[in-house]
Design a protein around this motif. Structure first.
Motif, short mmCIF file in Angstrom:
data_model
loop_
_atom_site.label_atom_id
_atom_site.label_comp_id
_atom_site.label_asym_id
_atom_site.label_seq_id
_atom_site.Cartn_x
_atom_site.Cartn_y
_atom_site.Cartn_z
N CYS A 1 35.93 34.63 74.87
CA CYS A 1 36.15 35.72 74.25
C CYS A 1 36.38 35.52 72.84
O CYS A 1 37.64 34.06 72.91
CB CYS A 1 37.19 36.12 75.06
N VAL A 2 36.53 36.08 71.41
CA VAL A 2 36.79 36.24 70.51
C VAL A 2 38.01 36.80 69.52
O VAL A 2 36.58 37.74 69.75
CB VAL A 2 35.80 35.40 69.07
N HIS B 1 33.11 38.02 64.49
CA HIS B 1 33.03 38.73 65.43
C HIS B 1 31.50 38.53 66.33
O HIS B 1 31.12 38.93 66.90
CB HIS B 1 33.47 40.53 65.03
N ALA C 1 30.37 35.79 68.08
CA ALA C 1 30.84 36.10 69.41
C ALA C 1 30.51 37.23 70.09
O ALA C 1 29.25 36.83 71.15
CB ALA C 1 32.37 36.76 69.41
N THR D 1 33.94 40.73 72.35
CA THR D 1 34.89 39.69 71.36
C THR D 1 36.27 40.75 71.22
O THR D 1 35.97 42.52 71.46
CB THR D 1 34.37 39.45 69.68
N SER E 1 32.17 30.65 67.08
CA SER E 1 31.99 31.20 68.00
C SER E 1 30.72 31.67 68.57
O SER E 1 31.14 32.53 70.08
CB SER E 1 32.10 32.64 66.95
N ALA F 1 31.24 31.92 72.87
CA ALA F 1 30.73 32.80 73.12
C ALA F 1 29.54 32.41 74.67
O ALA F 1 30.23 33.03 75.70
CB ALA F 1 30.33 33.96 72.59
N GLY G 1 32.88 44.87 73.60
CA GLY G 1 33.85 43.78 73.60
C GLY G 1 35.13 44.84 73.53
O GLY G 1 35.08 46.39 74.17
N ALA H 1 39.94 33.22 75.90
CA ALA H 1 40.48 33.59 74.78
C ALA H 1 40.52 32.81 73.25
O ALA H 1 41.52 32.14 73.99
CB ALA H 1 40.63 34.75 74.50
N ILE I 1 31.14 45.88 68.50
CA ILE I 1 32.26 45.16 69.37
C ILE I 1 32.63 46.46 70.21
O ILE I 1 32.90 46.07 71.51
CB ILE I 1 33.58 45.17 68.08
#
Lengths: 393, 393
Positions: free
Chosen positions: B165-166, B179, B182, B189, B156, B160, B216, B135, B212
């Motif tokens: 991972c951002v 975000h 990603a 993310t 990003s 990705a 994520g 990340a 997200i």
């Protein structure tokens, strides 16, 4: 000195100058074998050996083969060169020769060691050595963007306003913007050319070069009349780097020649600076690589540049004036300074008449006084910097 | 342990989790005195002391006065907190508690020492620890320019695509672009929030946070329902810096909070990177200062970032795949990997059914397999990375 070379009586300065004028026409600038030869022998002895075919021993650190390969080429060219004619023609065009030991010789070039210029051809109102006392190199791509041209102009203008001389290569793009910004900012600017200083290359910069000659200096290792070539540009870049304590790369693409100047600056222990730009611009790729991989300092304005080049603890730009005490000035400079009015500015001719100097001598001294922080260029001539009265005044 | 505290039998994991849930509601995140207390005592003992008024000795390195000043505040708040209620309400919202020692705890946070989070509240389909195995933090100004938003999104997205991972802060501007880029690039993310993970702050990011949560992780030190405040943002920034081996500042003005995250990254020994921009843009001033004065590395694209964070000698991005050998996978992960088709992608439910796992368990393992370089997110589910057959396959 080797037994194969004839011992001569010590040559005169005029003989040395003529010999170096001849060598500058017969030998490639920056040739390290000639540089090494000149470290241990008078130039006139080397020149005579080229012209007469007299033997020359290889200098320390070089093999006989290295010298032999060159000698043939040098001798063929030397036979076609008449140094006195080169010098007198240059003089007719207002071009002077500057060699090591001359008052105008910029001694910071001595760090180039064997690759020090054999001689410099100089044209312009300013004294080269004085101009470079407080100077910075500003270079970049020929194919510059509007952004790069804007930053180069703005930065050089502000540097000039603070009394810094901008050194660049006279090319289209960033170089031209740097020179123009410096001229507009009212300071001397130095263009280091890869051809004769009479050649107006590139053609579109003829007018710019005329202005630089009027308010700064054009300088080259090549004699008047020499045309530029690719190798000459690369060799020239080492001079731009060596003349100043720091080089700023404003904009550079992936394969810009500015990277070459940057490499010279770093190799010579000068401060290397780069201006960042949009990561979406191909013309900033070279600058970003200098920042990422070559420890270049990120500079965004003239203030950043001045901070990098000023001694730690110096006043921030704007306040800062490096000034040599008036008591350290020689009598001529002091007389000229006293002849300047308390307020307003005067032209060179007026200052010369008031101080009893020739205009040429007055101009040289004004450059010195400017470098010493006592006077500065104004739009219409020269003026005192407040607080610069001499101790006798 | 001091004589003033009653010796307890070893508390259960559930008791410890409940105590940390209570502490996260009663004590400011990052308080170093609580951090020091928890280094030498079970959380349940500290929590009980707050609730009952039982004595607490100051931890090593802290004075009695430092603890006394805090205890009064902590006790007042602790009286209003019912940890079981906080936990059950969180569970109803799909929010889980992660504490040190849990499989999902990102142990890189332990470098924060006394300022390590007391607990993390987590919401989302991905495993926090797995997501952060490879990340990078990408942060910047809320008031970003079109240039900054473009660079953050693009960088990003490419990160990705290469399986990185951002991590960012969920704010408007650069954070949001990071975000979104990603998510579009098909990787997990992580948004580290300065309020409860149910709070949808800023309001305009409600939809983004939902995405997200789906692909994520949302994470916070604050319990559900906690509102953000200025102090919380600054304390939060240390988590963004600590979760990853490197932080990229894409755009930052003179007083951007991103500079605070950058300072944490540097203090923690993480790689600090900054994206340059036009020197004429006020929104790049902070980035240029990081480059000039804080030795940030100049990065212009995802490739630069990956190179900085990869071991010396690693394959260049594009070729590079950090992959854990299939023989090192546990049986469950191996079974899941074998259940994935050779070509094309499948959703979590299909993969779960094919491997005999619950969807939750399958999702956790997919995260692990992605971090290990065996699978990757595709537009419609998950797919094998070519060459990722297990040794049994």
């Amino acid at each position: 000195m080797s037994g194969g070379e004839r011992p001569d009586p010590s040559p005169s300065a005029a003989e040395e100058a003529a010999a170096r004028a001849g060598l500058s026409a017969a030998v490639e600038p920056g040739d390290p074998v000639l540089g090494a030869l000149l470290e241990s022998r008078p130039a006139s002895r080397v020149w005579t050996a080229l012209r007469t075919g007299a033997p020359l021993e290889p200098p320390a650190g070089w093999t006989a083969a290295a010298l032999r390969g060159r000698l043939e080429r040098w001798r063929a060219r030397a036979r076609e060169v008449d140094p006195d004619l080169v010098l007198s023609r240059a003089g007719d065009q207002g071009i002077r020769l500057v060699v090591p030991g001359d008052p105008e010789w910029p001694s910071q070039l001595d760090t180039l060691a064997e690759r020090r210029p054999h001689a410099l051809w100089v044209r312009g109102a300013h004294d080269l050595r004085n101009a470079c006392l407080r100077a910075v190199s500003v270079v970049g791509s020929r194919a510059a963007s509007a952004y790069g041209l804007h930053v180069a102009t703005e930065m050089s203008h502000t540097l000039a306003e603070h009394g810094w001389c901008v050194v660049s290569g006279g090319a289209y793009g960033i170089d031209g913007a740097a020179h123009r910004g410096a001229l507009a900012g009212g300071a001397a600017t130095v263009a280091v050319l890869a051809c004769g200083v009479d050649m107006h290359y590139p053609r579109g910069h003829e007018q710019l070069f005329a202005e630089i000659a009027g308010h700064g200096v054009l300088v080259s290792e090549h004699p008047p009349g020499a045309a530029p070539n690719r190798h000459a540009f690369l060799v020239r870049n080492r001079l731009i780097a060596a003349l100043t304590p720091g080089t700023v790369v404003v904009e550079a693409g992936r394969r810009s020649g500015a990277a070459n100047t940057a490499a010279h600056a770093q190799e010579l222990g000068r401060t290397l600076m780069a201006v960042p730009g949009p990561v979406t611009s191909a013309l900033s790729v070279g600058c970003h690589r200098l920042l990422r991989d070559y420890q270049a300092v990120c500079v965004t304005c003239a203030r950043d540049v001045i901070e990098q080049l000023s001694p730690v603890g110096a006043e921030p730009p704007g306040e800062e004036r490096v000034r040599v005490g008036a008591d350290l000035l020689d009598d001529t400079a002091r007389r000229l300074l006293e002849a300047l009015p308390e307020r307003g500015s005067v032209g060179v001719a007026v200052a010369a008449a008031a101080s009893g100097l020739t205009p040429d001598a007055a101009l040289r001294r004004l450059g010195l006084l400017a470098a010493a922080g006592h006077v500065e260029r104004a739009a219409a001539g020269w003026r005192r910097i407040p607080g610069s009265r001499t101790s006798r005044g």
